[in-house]
Design an enzyme around this catalytic site. Structure first.
Site, short mmCIF file in Angstrom:
data_model
loop_
_atom_site.label_atom_id
_atom_site.label_comp_id
_atom_site.label_asym_id
_atom_site.label_seq_id
_atom_site.Cartn_x
_atom_site.Cartn_y
_atom_site.Cartn_z
N CYS A 165 0.82 -1.21 0.00
CA CYS A 165 0.00 0.00 0.00
C CYS A 165 0.85 1.26 0.00
O CYS A 165 0.38 2.34 -0.31
CB CYS A 165 -0.98 -0.01 1.16
SG CYS A 165 -0.22 -0.39 2.72
N ASN A 166 2.15 1.12 0.35
CA ASN A 166 2.99 2.31 0.38
C ASN A 166 3.93 2.45 -0.80
O ASN A 166 4.54 3.49 -0.97
CB ASN A 166 3.82 2.33 1.67
CG ASN A 166 2.99 2.79 2.84
OD1 ASN A 166 2.05 3.56 2.66
ND2 ASN A 166 3.30 2.31 4.02
N SER A 214 10.61 3.25 4.99
CA SER A 214 9.19 3.09 5.29
C SER A 214 8.58 4.38 5.83
O SER A 214 9.30 5.28 6.28
CB SER A 214 8.98 1.99 6.33
OG SER A 214 9.45 0.78 5.85
N GLY A 240 -16.51 1.57 27.44
CA GLY A 240 -16.72 2.69 26.53
C GLY A 240 -16.30 2.34 25.12
O GLY A 240 -16.10 1.18 24.78
N ALA A 241 -16.14 3.39 24.32
CA ALA A 241 -15.75 3.16 22.93
C ALA A 241 -14.83 4.29 22.51
O ALA A 241 -14.40 5.09 23.35
CB ALA A 241 -16.98 3.11 22.04
N GLY A 242 -14.53 4.38 21.26
CA GLY A 242 -13.63 5.43 20.80
C GLY A 242 -12.56 4.83 19.93
O GLY A 242 -12.18 3.67 20.10
N MET A 263 -9.27 5.28 19.53
CA MET A 263 -8.02 4.80 20.11
C MET A 263 -8.23 3.53 20.92
O MET A 263 -7.45 2.58 20.83
CB MET A 263 -7.41 5.91 20.99
CG MET A 263 -6.03 5.64 21.49
SD MET A 263 -4.89 5.14 20.20
CE MET A 263 -4.55 6.72 19.44
#
Lengths: 288, 419
Positions: B50-51, B109, B189-191, B193
Site C-alpha cells: 500500500c505504500n 518506510s 466505553g468506545a472510541g 483509540m
C-alpha cells in the site's frame, strides 16, 4: 623439598584455577555487554564461554576429589569454590531448559565474585578434618545444602531483575533494559520455581547436617551460630513459600523476600564463619 | 548487467496514484511475465504494497529499460504517460542496490523500523521465483537484501521499540503478563483509540474480551467485530476481579474506577497483576491506583511519552542502520562487478578467435600446394598474434574491472561485444 608427581599436579591445578577464573571473567563481560547492546550474539557467546569455564571448574573439582583425603569442602576456599560450581552448574541447566540468558548477566558476576574470594584464600595444603567428621555425610550434607543455596541464588538474581523491571514499568521508563529483561510474569514464575526447588534441598541439607551432627558430636542440634542462622534462613524461605501458596504473595514482595533471604544465606555461609566462632568454623576442625 | 529499480512510494505519490498503479499481490503472474518480456529486461521482481510499487530488474541498457518500464506501467494500468512520469523514480547502479537494502531494512518506510515491509518483499520475491522471473543476479541480490535487513534488526534497536500507542500498549501488556492467551480484557466505553488498542490486543489471542458501555447499543458492533461479550454497565463490577487488562475510554466526567474498587479486586484475585489503560480525557481511572502493588496504570499521556521517546531512539538507530546498508551496498556492488569481468573476457576472446578462424579458413582455402606443416605454422602464428593483442586489454579488465565498471563498458563498446 622433594618434588613428587602430586606436587607437580598441584602446580597445574593452581594454573587451571586461574584459567577458570579468567574464562568466567570473559563470560561475565560478555553477559554484561549483552545487557546493554541489542545484539543477541553476546548472550550465546557468553553462555558458551561460561560452559567452557564450568568444564575447567569441574575438572579441578574432580581432581581435588580424587587426590584429597576427603570431599573437598573442608575450608572456606574450597567451600566457595564448590558453591560457585553449584551456582554456575544450576544456572547452565536452568538456561538450557528455560532459556532466560539474561539471567547470566546477574549470575556470572556473582559466581565470579565467589571464585575471586575463593582465590584470595587459596591454600596449597587442604585442611585435614579430624577422623570423626570424615563420613559420607560430609558430601551429602554439603552438596544438598549448596544445591539448595544455588537455587536460592538464582531466585535472588531473578528477584533483582524483577525489581528493576517492575520499577521501569511502574514508573513508565522505557529503556533498553525493558526489552532485555523478561516479563514480570516470567520472573515471578522463575522465583516460584527456584524457591520450590531450592527450599526442599535446603531442608534436606539441614536435616542431613543434623543427622551428621548426631553421629559426629552426639546431638542433633547444638545451637551453634551456623545452625541457628540456617534455621533463620529456613524460616524466611518457609514464610515466603507459605505466603506464595496461601495468601497470594507474589511479584515485588516475593522478589524482595528472595533478596533478603539470599543475603541471610550468604551471612550464614560466610559471615558466621568469619565473624562468629562455632563448630562449623573451618578453623575449629583443626583446633584441639 | 545492471540492477535498476523503478517505482513510486508514499514519498513521491499520493494514495490515489499508488492505488491506480498497484498490482494485486495475489496475481503477479501476468505483470511479471509481461515485464520480463520487455526487450531490455532479463530478471524482474514486482513489489506492490500500500505504500510502494517497485520493479527491481536486471538490464543491459539503463536508458532503454527505463523507457520500456515507464510505458509498461502506463499501458498495464491504462494511464497516460503524463499522469505517471512525475511520480516515478528510477535508481541505477549503487543507488539501486542501496535503495533495495534500505527498503528491506525498513529505512524507507513511512514509519521507520516497522518490520512488515520485509515480509512483503519476501512474498514479492517468492512470487517472482514461482514465475521464474529471477535469475542468478536477483536471487543473490534479494537474499543479500534479506540478510542486510536481518543485520540491521539484530545490530540496531531500530525495530525494538513500539512507535504507536496501540503497539506500545501491547508491548507493555506482554512485559507484564508475558503470554496474553489466558488473559481477560475489559473494554469500557468506545472510541477510535480504545478500539485500536483492543484490536491489537485481541490479535495477540487473548482469552476473552468483555465490552461494556453506558449505552448498550454502542457496545454491540464492537462486540460483534471482536467476538466479545457484552456486560451491562451497572454490572460492570460484578466480575471485575477476573479482568487482567482494563481499557477505559468513556466520556464520563468523573472517575469510574476508584482506588477502593481496584484494591478490592486485587485482594480477590490474590494480587495477580492488573494492567489498566486510561484513554479517556478527562480520566476515568483514579491515578492513585498506580501506587497499588501489582497494578500498572497508563494513561494516554504516558503512552504518548513512550511513543515519542521510541521515535527518537529509532531516528538515532536509523543512522547506524544506514552505515550498515552502505557497507553492504559497496560489498554487493563489488561482487556484481566481478560477475561482469569474467564473461567480458570470455566474449572478447571468443570474438577474436572467431575472426581468426574465419580469416584462416578464407586464406587457406585458396592457397594451393601448402604443406600440412606450413598450415600449422600459420595457425600458430595467427594464434600468437591474437594472444599478444589481447594480453593487455585482458590484463586491464582483470585489474581495473573489479573496482570500476567503466573499463568493462568501454571494452564492450570498443569491440562491439554487446551483440
Amino acid at each position: 623439598m622433594q618434588i613428587t608427581p602430586l606436587l607437580y599436579f598441584k602446580q597445574i591445578e593452581f594454573y587451571v584455577f586461574y584459567l577458570t577464573l579468567t574464562i568466567y571473567c570473559i563470560g561475565t563481560i560478555n553477559f554484561l555487554i549483552y545487557l546493554i547492546k541489542p545484539r543477541t550474539l553476546f548472550s550465546r557467546l557468553a553462555f558458551y564461554i561460561t560452559i567452557i569455564g564450568f568444564l575447567f571448574h569441574s575438572i579441578i573439582f574432580i581432581f581435588r576429589y580424587l587426590t584429597y583425603a576427603c570431599f573437598p569442602v573442608t575450608d572456606l576456599h574450597q567451600s566457595l569454590f564448590f558453591f560457585a560450581w553449584c551456582f554456575v552448574g544450576i544456572f547452565i541447566i536452568f538456561n538450557i531448559k528455560h532459556k532466560i540468558p539474561v539471567l547470566g548477566s546477574f549470575v556470572t558476576p556473582l559466581a565470579t565474585v565467589f571464585l575471586i574470594s575463593s582465590a584470595t584464600l587459596f591454600t596449597q595444603k587442604p585442611v585435614q578434618i579430624p577422623p570423626p567428621l570424615q563420613s559420607m555425610w560430609l558430601p551429602i550434607h554439603t552438596t544438598l545444602a549448596f544445591l539448595g543455596e544455588a537455587f536460592l541464588g538464582l531466585a535472588f538474581c531473578g528477584g533483582l531483575m524483577y525489581l528493576i523491571q517492575e520499577n521501569q514499568i511502574k514508573n513508565k521508563k522505557w529503556s533498553q533494559f525493558l526489552h532485555r529483561l523478561p516479563s514480570l510474569q516470567t520472573l515471578d514464575d522463575l522465583n516460584y520455581l527456584c524457591l520450590s526447588l531450592g527450599f526442599p534441598f535446603l531442608t534436606l541439607g539441614i536435616i542431613t547436617g543434623s543427622i551428621w551432627a548426631e553421629y559426629a558430636w552426639g546431638s542433633y542440634w547444638n545451637w551453634d551460630p551456623k545452625e541457628t542462622w540456617s534455621l533463620v534462613t529456613w524460616l524466611i524461605y518457609a514464610a515466603l513459600l507459605h505466603g506464595r501458596l496461601t495468601i497470594g504473595w507474589r511479584g515485588k514482595r516475593a522478589a524482595f523476600f528472595s533478596i533478603i533471604g539470599f543475603a541471610v544465606v550468604l551471612f550464614t555461609f560466610l559471615g558466621v564463619n568469619l565473624l562468629l566462632p562455632g563448630l562449623h568454623s573451618y578453623d575449629s576442625f583443626t583446633s584441639p | 548487467m545492471n540492477i535498476i529499480v523503478a517505482g513510486l512510494s508514499h514519498k513521491t505519490a499520493s494514495i490515489e496514484i499508488r492505488e491506480r498503479l498497484s498490482f494485486s499481490s495475489h496475481n503477479l503472474t501476468t505483470p511479471l511475465q509481461e515485464i520480463v518480456n520487455l526487450p531490455s529486461l532479463y530478471e524482474a521482481i514486482i513489489l506492490s504494497t500500500c505504500n510502494r510499487v517497485e520493479i527491481v530488474c536486471t538490464v543491459d541498457d539503463n536508458e532503454k529499460a527505463i523507457r520500456e518500464i515507464t510505458i509498461f506501467l502506463a499501458d498495464f494500468h491504462k494511464l497516460s504517460l503524463n499522469e505517471i512520469t512525475s511520480h516515478l523514480y528510477f535508481y541505477t547502479g549503487q543507488d539501486a542496490i542501496r535503495h533495495v537494502f534500505r527498503v528491506a531494512s525498513s529505512l524507507d518506510s513511512m514509519i521507520v523500523g516497522e518490520p512488515q515491509i520485509l515480509g512483503q518483499l519476501k512474498d514479492a520475491y517468492r512470487s517472482a521465483v514461482a514465475n521464474k522471473t529471477t535469475g542468478s543476479i536477483l536471487n543473490r541480490f534479494l537474499h543479500k537484501a534479506f540478510s542486510v535487513a536481518k543485520r540491521v534488526r539484530t545490530e540496531t534497536n531500530i525495530a525494538s521499540n513500539a512507535v504507536s500507542i496501540s503497539f506500545a500498549a501491547v508491548e507493555l501488556a506482554r512485559k507484564i503478563f508475558d503470554n496474553l492467551e489466558d488473559k481477560k480484557i475489559l473494554l469500557i466505553g468506545a472510541g477510535e483509540m480504545a478500539e485500536l488498542v483492543t484490536r491489537h490486543l485481541v490479535s495477540h489471542t487473548v482469552k476473552e474480551l468483555f465490552i461494556t458501555n453506558r449505552t448498550f447499543e454502542h457496545a454491540l458492533p464492537l462486540a460483534q467485530e471482536f467476538g466479545g461479550k457484552i456486560l451491562k454497565f451497572d454490572e460492570l463490577f460484578d466480575n471485575f476481579a477476573q479482568m487482567d487488562i482494563i481499557i477505559s475510554s468513556t466520556d464520563a466526567h468523573d472517575i469510574i474506577i476508584t482506588y477502593e474498587k481496584i484494591g478490592k479486586a486485587l485482594h480477590a484475585r490474590k494480587n495477580k497483576p492488573m494492567f489498566l489503560i486510561d484513554i479517556a480525557v478527562p480520566r476515568n481511572i483514579d491515578p492513585r491506583i498506580n501506587d497499588l502493588p501489582n497494578v500498572y496504570l497508563y494513561n494516554i499521556d504516558d503512552l504518548d511519552g513512550i511513543v515519542e521517546k521510541n521515535r527518537q531512539v529509532r531516528e538515532r538507530e536509523a543512522k547506524q542502520a544506514e552505515n550498515i546498508v552502505e557497507e553492504e551496498q559497496i560489498r554487493f556492488y563489488v561482487w556484481l562487478q566481478q560477475q561482469e569481468v569474467t564473461p567480458t573476457i570470455i566474449t572478447l576472446k571468443e570474438k577474436f578467435e572467431s575472426i581468426r578462424l574465419k580469416e584462416i579458413e578464407k586464406t587457406l582455402s585458396h592457397w594451393e600446394g601448402l604443406r600440412e606443416e606450413d598450415k600449422e605454422k600459420i595457425n600458430a602464428l595467427t594464434h600468437a598474434i591474437v594472444n599478444k593483442i589481447l594480453h593487455d586489454p585482458i590484463n586491464f579488465l582483470k585489474t581495473k574491472g573489479e573496482k570500476n565498471r567503466f573499463p568493462i563498458e568501454e571494452i564492450k563498446r570498443i569491440f562491439n561485444l554487446n551483440d
